[in-house]
Design an enzyme around this catalytic site. Structure first.
Site, short mmCIF file in Angstrom:
data_model
loop_
_atom_site.label_atom_id
_atom_site.label_comp_id
_atom_site.label_asym_id
_atom_site.label_seq_id
_atom_site.Cartn_x
_atom_site.Cartn_y
_atom_site.Cartn_z
N TYR A 123 0.82 -1.22 0.00
CA TYR A 123 0.00 0.00 0.00
C TYR A 123 0.85 1.27 0.00
O TYR A 123 0.31 2.38 0.04
CB TYR A 123 -0.98 -0.02 1.18
CG TYR A 123 -1.77 -1.30 1.18
CD1 TYR A 123 -2.34 -1.76 -0.02
CD2 TYR A 123 -1.88 -2.10 2.30
CE1 TYR A 123 -3.01 -2.97 -0.07
CE2 TYR A 123 -2.56 -3.31 2.25
CZ TYR A 123 -3.13 -3.74 1.06
OH TYR A 123 -3.79 -4.93 1.00
N HIS A 149 -0.55 -8.75 -0.35
CA HIS A 149 0.18 -8.87 0.92
C HIS A 149 1.51 -9.56 0.74
O HIS A 149 2.08 -10.07 1.68
CB HIS A 149 -0.67 -9.61 1.96
CG HIS A 149 -1.92 -8.88 2.33
ND1 HIS A 149 -3.08 -8.97 1.62
CD2 HIS A 149 -2.18 -8.01 3.35
CE1 HIS A 149 -4.01 -8.21 2.16
NE2 HIS A 149 -3.49 -7.60 3.22
#
Ligand SMILES: Cc1ncc(C[n+]2csc(CCOP(=O)(O)OP(=O)(O)O)c2C)c(N)n1
Ligand SMILES: [Mg+2]
Length: 801
Positions: free
Chosen positions: A549, A590
């Site tokens: 992110y 992730h």
């Protein structure tokens, strides 16, 4: 009327004088814009973007702006900068010409185009100045709304200084948090996500921020109807209005040509923000662009007759003049006379700026010509050289490119002649002198940079237990927060639960909600909080929950944080630590390891990739002793692994830019970093079982990279090189290879083709199989090394397939 600092009522005469001074400044600014455009059209400057049509509200903003306050704005604010005494006529033109000298262009030493403003927070030795005794502007950037995230941090710093104990003595930066951060933004730029993200975050945080929207109905050629719902930013932001028992904003609207109303509005806004720490939005409407957007186009192409006529009538300076005449502040004749004087003054300033810019270059031109003419005399290529020199001589307004380019062309014509050496030296000296004007201070060159920190090894009790590695990080942060009262951390889930991996567990209770803080899901403004607070002397650690992110913040890191030292020639610094975790866990979002993208986007920020939590903690301890920004990527799959708990928490350091050899071997050098190393170590064990001994080097720090050039020493021993990581093929591994082959000249020691082993080009798939088929596995590493050795000695290492 209230004055800026005393709030005393002025006498009528004083009031008149103040208004007249303001009006004069507006005229000066306007003349600069008009003349500035001419300078571009006649070729003296390359590009111009000016503040005409926005002068009057900026005078009002400057009146409310106090020492210690900060601006975070954009290219229209020349009048404001002049009004706070941080930009004069000569400096304005020096910026336009790109005068590569801070003494003349204090905004950026010619590195930024004109209209990008800054003040100096650091002195010539890189030491902090007393920011509470001067008016401050953070340095502008061009990306629209890019000034917003940092504005949030600049405002938040006041809140921290007012409410956190232990930093009361930092009076160079704040006096009880009384400083306001003032933002400016164009109406069209409020369409950007960064604007809304910042508005929301400041409403939540309740920080002293006054944001002005300069509304001229356009964003270059695009009308407000394509930009803003209801064509009205204050209207649609009404839901943010603070009510009695809520947080939120005070929202004001005011006409940009109404001097008296503007002054009153800005004073009110200042008081609210300063005293109550409530953010204020001022929507300044009905502004104009007398010359259009910039020197690249003309607004007659997209504004109709009616609009152009309205703009002429409602030009804010014209309206101010009418008001002054109607209020008997001055007669039309007096004001016209003042205008004539201003025109002369600006012309004079412009001439001085041009001469100051040109004269040193002319001297360099003369010096080069004298040398080249002399060289021509004895050269077999005399005719050709004289022709090149004649061209250089003909240049009445030379630039350095012409001088150096001519000299370099002549050098080729005198190879082997007796003068070659002299000219070569001259060229090298000239480059050495001039190049830093354009290239210095990407990183800190001060005595507090990352290379200044002494290595302190972690110390252990003899019987130290192995603990979950997240405890090493947690206890080290505890030590950091108690050692550095100006340090603080904030991010999604960083506060109450102590981050998603509990590396901050219990620390909010100990250090309070302001120092160990939860933040909204808004990565760009988390970064902006870091930048703004670091610009005001705090030591923020901005936490981005996962490396995947970081993309939401990468624009701000790239455009703002990475360029701060460079674009101010180190008159501002923002030593933000960006903490994140990544590389390998589960699924597409992730497990990413986009290190190549990051490395290429943020030159100007150090990029650190510790393989375990002790190394990571050591990096934080190092960084807090330096004055530079850095990104630290912790290993997402490392928190539950076992590490020994060091005794000297908060003290031990991991050196930056230094590699570590974590396994020795003579057959091949594997270079890698982060989580991948654990896989490589496993493969190395298995390779050893078949008689192949690899040397493993942990880069640890991608930027700066192996400053001692240790990797080439290993390659000189093994003669073989494999770079392994989890980025896409040609990502960070390509960068590492470039460093080793080109910077360290390792190619000369290689007996096999240097290779990389990276992840697949696609995003990593979910699950253990997804990981196995997406990222390099121990078998992949084994087989890659084996294949290289097979080529060397097929008898000893027969084909596997
Ligand atoms: C992210 C980004 N996109 C596009 C541009 C090019 N650009 C520069 S100024 C501008 C218009 C801005 O309009 P507005 O915010 O209303 O400010 P104004 O110039 O009208 O004062 C654009 C599109 C830019 N600088 N940054
Ligand atoms: Mg606009």
């Amino acid at each position: 009327m209230k004055t800026q600092d005393t709030k005393e009522v002025l006498s009528l005469e004083d009031f008149k004088t103040e208004v007249l001074n303001d009006y004069k400044l507006a005229l000066i600014s306007r003349e600069c814009s008009l003349l500035g455009r001419r300078e571009v059209l006649t070729g003296k400057a390359k590009f111009g973007i000016f503040g005409d049509g926005k002068e009057v509200p900026q005078l009002a903003m400057a009146k409310a702006f106090k020492n210690g306050d900060f601006r975070s704005g954009y290219y229209r604010d020349q009048t404001f900068m002049m009004a706070i005494g941080q930009l004069d006529i000569e400096q304005f033109f020096a910026g336009l010409y790109g005068h590569a000298d801070l003494n003349f262009d204090p905004m950026s030493a010619g590195r930024q185009m004109g209209g990008h403003f800054a003040t100096h927070s650091l002195d010539e030795n890189g030491n902090w100045k007393n920011l509470t005794q001067q008016k401050n502007s953070s340095s502008d950037i061009s990306p629209t709304a890019g000034q917003m995230p940092r504005l949030l941090g600049l405002a938040q710093a006041s809140k921290i200084y007012r409410n956190v104990s232990g930093i009361e003595n930092k009076t160079n930066f704040s006096i009880n948090g009384n400083e306001v951060a003032w933002g400016t933004i164009g109406n069209a730029s409020t369409s950007e996500g960064l604007f809304f993200e910042t508005i929301n975050a400041a409403g939540v945080l309740q920080v002293p921020m006054v944001i002005s929207v300069w509304d001229d109905n356009y964003g270059i050629s695009v009308h407000a109807r394509h930009q803003t719902t209801k064509e009205n930013i204050s209207e649609i932001l009404k839901g943010f209005q603070k009510e009695e028992d809520t947080n939120g904003y005070e929202i004001f609207t005011v006409k940009g040509w109404d001097y008296a109303e503007l002054v009153a509005t800005y004073q009110k806004a200042s008081d609210i923000a300063r005293e109550q720490h409530v953010p204020v939005l001022i929507h300044v409407q009905e502004l104009t662009q007398p010359q259009g957007h910039s020197t690249s186009g003309s607004h007659e192409r997209y504004k109709n007759e009616e609009r152009l006529k309205w703009e002429a009538d409602f030009d804010c300076i014209r309206q101010m003049k009418l008001w002054m005449i109607a209020s008997d502040i001055a007669s039309e004749e007096e004001l016209n006379k003042m205008h004539d004087e201003v025109k002369k003054q600006v012309l004079e300033g412009k001439k001085n700026a041009w001469n100051n810019y040109l004269n040193p270059i002319k001297n360099e031109q003369k010096e080069a010509i004298a040398l080249l003419e002399k060289i021509a005399q004895s050269s077999s290529n005399k005719v050709f050289i004289e022709s090149l020199v004649a061209d250089l001589k003909a240049s009445k307004e030379p630039i350095r490119k012409e001088i150096l380019s001519t000299a370099r062309k002549v050098l080729r014509l005198i190879v082997g002649e007796t003068t070659q050496h002299e000219l070569a030296n001259w060229i090298l000296n000239y480059k050495e002198k001039v190049q830093p004007n354009f290239s210095s201070h990407l990183f800190s060159e001060s005595g507090q940079n990352v290379f200044s920190v002494k290595e302190v090894k972690p110390q252990y009790d003899e019987n130290a237990d192995l603990v979950d590695a997240r405890l090493v990080i947690r206890d080290n942060f505890d030590a950091i927060f108690s050692k550095y009262p100006e340090s603080l951390i904030f991010g999604e889930d960083s506060g109450h639960i102590g981050d998603v991996n509990q590396g901050l567990e219990g620390l909010q209770e100990k250090y309070g909600e302001l120092r160990v803080a939860d933040a909204g899901i808004r990565e760009a403004t988390i970064l902006g909080q870091g930048i703004g607070m670091a610009l005001r002397g705090l030591r923020p650690i901005a936490e981005i929950q996962y490396l995947d992110y970081l993309l939401y913040a990468i624009q701000i890191m790239s455009d703002d944080l990475a360029t701060i030292q460079y674009r101010t020639k180190r008159r501002q610094k923002a030593p933000v630590i960006v903490r994140t975790r990544g590389h390998r866990l589960e699924g597409i979002w992730h497990s990413g390891s986009p290190m190549g993208m990051i490395l290429n986007a943020i030159r100007g920020i150090h990029v650190l990739v510790p393989r375990n939590m002790t190394k990571a903690a050591g990096f934080y301890n190092t960084l807090l002793q330096t004055d530079e920004p850095a990104l630290v990527v912790e290993c997402l799959n490392g928190y539950r692994l076992k590490e020994k708990m060091p005794l000297n928490l908060g003290e031990f350091t991991t050196p930056i830019g230094v590699v570590e050899t974590i396994r020795e071997g003579n057959d091949l050098t594997i270079v890698s970093y982060g989580s991948t190393l654990r896989i490589i170590e496993q493969a190395a064990q298995e390779l050893s079982e078949v008689g192949i001994e690899v040397e493993i080097i942990d880069v640890q720090s991608l930027l700066p990279f192996d400053i001692n050039k240790d990797i080439v020493k290993s390659v000189a021993k093994t003669n073989r090189l494999l770079v392994v990581d989890e980025d896409v093929p040609g990502g960070a591994s390509a960068y590492i290879l470039q460093q080793i082959l080109e910077e360290q000249n390792a190619y000369q020691y290689l007996d096999s083709k240097p290779q990389t082993l990276a992840a697949k080009a696609h995003r990593p798939a979910y699950g253990t199989d997804g990981d196995y088929f997406s990222k390099p596995s121990a078998e992949d590493v084994f087989e890659k090394v084996y294949e290289i050795m097979n080529e060397v000695n097929p008898t000893k290492y027969p084909d596997l397939y």
